[in-house]
Design a protein around this motif. Structure first.
Motif, mmCIF file in Angstrom:
data_model
loop_
_atom_site.group_PDB
_atom_site.id
_atom_site.type_symbol
_atom_site.label_atom_id
_atom_site.label_comp_id
_atom_site.label_asym_id
_atom_site.label_seq_id
_atom_site.Cartn_x
_atom_site.Cartn_y
_atom_site.Cartn_z
ATOM 1 N N GLU A 69 0.524 33.711 5.566
ATOM 2 C CA GLU A 69 1.736 33.481 4.774
ATOM 3 C C GLU A 69 1.908 34.645 3.807
ATOM 4 O O GLU A 69 0.935 35.111 3.198
ATOM 5 C CB GLU A 69 1.622 32.177 3.984
ATOM 6 C CG GLU A 69 2.834 31.861 3.120
ATOM 7 C CD GLU A 69 2.619 30.590 2.307
ATOM 8 O OE1 GLU A 69 2.724 29.493 2.886
ATOM 9 O OE2 GLU A 69 2.324 30.708 1.091
ATOM 10 N N THR A 71 4.726 36.583 0.796
ATOM 11 C CA THR A 71 5.953 36.671 0.016
ATOM 12 C C THR A 71 6.191 38.148 -0.278
ATOM 13 O O THR A 71 5.270 38.968 -0.189
ATOM 14 C CB THR A 71 5.869 35.893 -1.305
ATOM 15 O OG1 THR A 71 4.813 36.442 -2.108
ATOM 16 C CG2 THR A 71 5.605 34.418 -1.068
ATOM 17 N N LYS A 166 9.846 34.394 1.960
ATOM 18 C CA LYS A 166 8.566 33.758 2.285
ATOM 19 C C LYS A 166 8.501 33.724 3.806
ATOM 20 O O LYS A 166 9.426 33.235 4.456
ATOM 21 C CB LYS A 166 8.491 32.339 1.713
ATOM 22 C CG LYS A 166 7.244 31.570 2.155
ATOM 23 C CD LYS A 166 7.300 30.136 1.654
ATOM 24 C CE LYS A 166 6.219 29.280 2.269
ATOM 25 N NZ LYS A 166 6.301 27.871 1.849
#
Length: 226
Positions: A69, A71, A166
């Motif tokens: 993940e 950002t 994101k």
């Protein structure tokens, strides 16, 4: 240090450090050879880096295969040869006309199981050489598209020319390539100006420590055991 030693370190990689810089720092503190990282972060990216030492190096491939993940921020209206700030910025087209709906639709088209061409400025090996070595010499390298999965591509802020995102994706996904492909889809160009890896599998950036904290702890443990 008793054998067989094994440990996993969750590191918040500093800006402008290579992943190997972190490995080297921890290796020097531990004074053992078997230390490696589970998935490269580019020098201009920060965030979660998993470092495995001793017998835990056998788990590196397991960690590398887990979902990631991120950002960060894309800048629309310009690009660079590396699709990040490593190379000079090249103006492409004014993105002021773009709407949130248009950008959202373009992001949706880059979500799911997609074929992605890695950036030429990457650590992928071709014919035994890192392709970024050729790219930095101005030698063009043809890379084949490969399947990756982008399960989430969410816009968290759009203030043109900037777009915060994101992204949740599979192993082998290049966020810089998503910037390139988004810029091409919108016909204005794009590059990545910021990237933070926030999660690998069940490990979160909130659990990570600064490099110097880890080095200090290793030294303190060595002194306590000597």
């Amino acid at each position: 240090m008793q054998e067989p030693y094994g440990e996993v370190f969750l590191v918040n990689k500093p800006y402008e450090w290579t992943s190997f810089d972190v490995v080297k720092k921890i290796r020097n503190a531990l004074k053992i050879k078997k230390v490696g990282h589970a998935g490269t972060l580019d020098p201009l990216a920060t965030g979660l880096l998993i470092i495995c030492a001793g017998k835990k190096t056998k788990s590196i491939n397991d960690y590398m295969g887990q979902e990631k993940e991120y950002t960060g921020t894309f800048v629309l209206g310009a690009t660079t040869d590396s699709f990040d700030l490593e190379q000079p910025i090249i103006e492409v087209a004014d993105p002021a006309h773009l709407t949130l709906d248009q950008v959202t639709e373009a992001c949706k088209a880059l979500t799911g199981e997609i074929m992605q061409i890695p950036p030429a400025h990457s650590a992928i090996k071709k014919d035994g050489k890192r392709v970024y070595e050729s790219a930095r010499k101005g030698i063009e390298v043809q890379l084949d598209p490969r399947p990756v999965t982008v399960s989430t591509f969410e816009i968290t802020r759009l203030e043109l020319p900037e777009l915060d995102f994101k992204i949740v994706c599979s192993k082998g996904t290049y966020i810089r390539s998503l910037a390139r492909d988004l810029g091409e889809a919108l016909e204005v160009g794009a590059y990545m100006s910021k990237l933070v890896r926030t999660r690998i599998g069940d490990f979160n950036l909130s659990e990570a420590h600064e490099v110097q904290e880890i080095v200090d702890r290793i030294k303190a443990e060595k002194e306590a055991n000597s």
